[in-house]
Design a protein around this motif. Structure first.
Motif, PDB file in Angstrom:
ATOM      1  N   TYR A  43       0.848  -1.183   0.000  1.00 27.42           N
ATOM      2  CA  TYR A  43       0.000   0.000   0.000  1.00 27.42           C
ATOM      3  C   TYR A  43       0.890   1.241   0.000  1.00 27.42           C
ATOM      4  CZ  TYR A  43       1.288   0.287   4.922  1.00 27.42           C
ATOM      5  OH  TYR A  43       1.998   0.374   6.084  1.00 27.42           O
ATOM      6  N   VAL A  46       0.961   5.995  -0.210  1.00 25.61           N
ATOM      7  CA  VAL A  46       0.400   7.328  -0.404  1.00 25.61           C
ATOM      8  C   VAL A  46       1.408   8.163  -1.167  1.00 25.61           C
ATOM      9  CG1 VAL A  46      -0.353   9.463   0.706  1.00 25.61           C
ATOM     10  CG2 VAL A  46      -0.992   7.270   1.705  1.00 25.61           C
ATOM     11  N   ASP A  80     -12.843  15.205  -2.408  1.00 21.15           N
ATOM     12  CA  ASP A  80     -12.543  13.850  -2.855  1.00 21.15           C
ATOM     13  C   ASP A  80     -12.955  13.664  -4.304  1.00 21.15           C
ATOM     14  OD1 ASP A  80     -11.566  12.996  -0.349  1.00 21.15           O
ATOM     15  OD2 ASP A  80     -13.607  12.675   0.366  1.00 21.15           O
ATOM     16  N   LYS A  88     -12.479   7.636  -3.967  1.00 20.27           N
ATOM     17  CA  LYS A  88     -12.126   7.106  -2.663  1.00 20.27           C
ATOM     18  C   LYS A  88     -10.624   7.152  -2.428  1.00 20.27           C
ATOM     19  CE  LYS A  88     -16.062   3.969  -2.055  1.00 20.27           C
ATOM     20  NZ  LYS A  88     -16.494   2.559  -1.842  1.00 20.27           N
ATOM     21  N   ARG A  89      -9.840   7.272  -3.495  1.00 17.47           N
ATOM     22  CA  ARG A  89      -8.385   7.210  -3.373  1.00 17.47           C
ATOM     23  C   ARG A  89      -7.682   8.530  -3.642  1.00 17.47           C
ATOM     24  NH1 ARG A  89      -7.186   2.452  -7.441  1.00 17.47           N
ATOM     25  NH2 ARG A  89      -5.046   3.118  -7.023  1.00 17.47           N
ATOM     26  N   THR A  90      -8.340   9.463  -4.310  1.00 14.78           N
ATOM     27  CA  THR A  90      -7.684  10.698  -4.731  1.00 14.78           C
ATOM     28  C   THR A  90      -8.436  11.918  -4.223  1.00 14.78           C
ATOM     29  OG1 THR A  90      -6.918   9.589  -6.742  1.00 14.78           O
ATOM     30  CG2 THR A  90      -6.802  11.982  -6.716  1.00 14.78           C
ATOM     31  N   HIS A 106      -2.914  10.938  -3.401  1.00 14.53           N
ATOM     32  CA  HIS A 106      -3.437   9.690  -3.985  1.00 14.53           C
ATOM     33  C   HIS A 106      -3.008   8.512  -3.120  1.00 14.53           C
ATOM     34  CE1 HIS A 106      -4.750   6.795  -6.988  1.00 14.53           C
ATOM     35  NE2 HIS A 106      -3.584   6.188  -6.854  1.00 14.53           N
ATOM     36  N   LYS A 107      -3.972   7.655  -2.786  1.00 16.91           N
ATOM     37  CA  LYS A 107      -3.699   6.447  -2.028  1.00 16.91           C
ATOM     38  C   LYS A 107      -3.769   5.241  -2.949  1.00 16.91           C
ATOM     39  CE  LYS A 107      -5.867   8.125   2.274  1.00 16.91           C
ATOM     40  NZ  LYS A 107      -6.916   7.849   3.289  1.00 16.91           N
ATOM     41  N   PHE A 108      -2.964   4.246  -2.665  1.00 20.84           N
ATOM     42  CA  PHE A 108      -3.014   3.010  -3.466  1.00 20.84           C
ATOM     43  C   PHE A 108      -2.750   1.816  -2.576  1.00 20.84           C
ATOM     44  CE2 PHE A 108       1.322   4.598  -3.624  1.00 20.84           C
ATOM     45  CZ  PHE A 108       2.100   3.476  -3.417  1.00 20.84           C
TER      46      PHE A 108
END
Length: 339
Positions: A32, A34, A297, A300-302, A337-339
């Motif tokens: 995971y 960020v 937002d 949900k990720r960015t 951005h989250k991944f």
């Protein structure tokens, strides 16, 4: 997958069970991260002007992590986290160049809690989202002013437990100084309650330096969710911690925070906070900060974000500035951005 015979002694170490069991271990490992970067404009009286720069990790610290669990059955798992911090504007490692500077620990987890060994987050920092509407981020970051002696500790042993809204953790980090077990060590803990719209926490953090001085930070805070608006409040006592965060005998600083987050539709949030600091030893050394932030937002990720803060120091206060009595303004905006 091979079956393993788990003896009573192993389970007792993890506080996780009482009988020998035969299990087929199943491992689950995920990666995971960020990536967060933006532009900041700072007008600081001690700079004799202003500066515009590209900042990394404004909303959330940049990270690349690996975490996992191996399920032994009967509610028993081995767990670990390895998390590396980096600066997105330059690509170099964060936390002083440490490979896994954000987190590096392994432990055992079960129905009676989790034991972790390694580099871990300290209790106040780990609970910042409970009492700070900015969650130690953006221009309203309370950690810049609350001075609770560091974000993380090395050589830490911790035990945590959570059930039916009650949660807590005890921590001890070894100083590893020959002939002086107390030097450079840290003792910390928290107790909290989270149920329905209420979330409250009481934390304590005690750090010894090599000179034998002790810094102690105690904080009580929480939030209440009214629906569209969530209200936050906190009060902290810092004994032996100076304005610059260093440990010094006799220092005594108090901190207070109030704030809110407000939802605008399904994708936007506004944050506002006010922080006041009182120096109980040095006269005319108080300070205050007002901050506002906005997050939108995209998914949900960015998310896109912007924030601004204004810090005012009294004549003998020097929070975030080089010379007493000066003010500091900070504006930033960016993308996470989250991944």
């Amino acid at each position: 997958m091979a079956c393993l015979k788990m003896k009573k002694a192993i389970l007792a170490f993890g506080l996780l069970g009482a009988h020998a069991i035969t299990v087929c271990a199943q491992a689950d490992v995920v990666t995971y991260g960020v990536v967060d970067i933006g532009v900041a404009h700072e007008k600081n009286s001690s700079l004799n002007g202003s500066v515009t720069r590209m900042d990394s990790g404004i909303f959330n610290g940049n990270r690349l992590g690996i975490k996992g669990a191996e399920d032994f059955g009967a509610g028993v798992s081995a767990v670990f986290t390895l998390e590396s911090g980096f600066t997105a504007d330059t690509g170099v490692l964060g936390q002083g160049g440490l490979l896994f500077g954000r987190q590096a620990w392994v432990g055992l987890s079960g129905d009676l809690g989790v034991i972790q060994l390694g580099r871990q987050r300290n209790t106040v920092y780990a609970n910042a989202y409970v009492f700070d509407p900015f969650a130690d981020a953006l221009a309203g970051d309370s950690a810049r002013l609350f001075n609770y002696s560091g974000y993380r500790s090395n050589n830490m042993v911790s035990y945590g437990y959570e059930s039916n809204g009650l949660r807590g953790q005890l921590q001890y980090s070894l100083g590893e100084v020959v002939g002086n077990a107390a030097a450079s060590s840290t003792r910390a803990g928290y107790a909290g309650y989270r149920k329905g719209p209420l979330d409250v926490v009481l934390t304590h953090h005690r750090t010894n330096n090599t000179a034998g001085n002790t810094g102690k930070a105690t904080l009580i805070g929480g939030n209440y969710d009214f629906g569209m608006i969530k209200a936050f409040a906190a009060y902290a006592w810092n004994k032996g911690v100076r304005q610059d965060g260093s440990i010094s005998h006799g220092a005594d600083i108090r901190s207070g925070l109030i704030g809110i987050t407000a939802s605008i539709g399904d994708a936007s949030t506004v944050m506002v906070s006010y922080i006041r600091l009182w120096d109980k030893v040095v006269s005319d050394a108080n300070a205050s900060q007002v901050a506002i932030g906005y997050v939108h937002d995209l998914s949900k990720r960015t998310a896109l974000y912007a924030s601004h803060s204004r810090l005012t120091n009294e004549s003998n206060a020097s929070y975030l500035v080089a010379t007493e009595g000066l003010t500091a303004h900070l504006f930033n905006a960016g993308i996470r951005h989250k991944f």
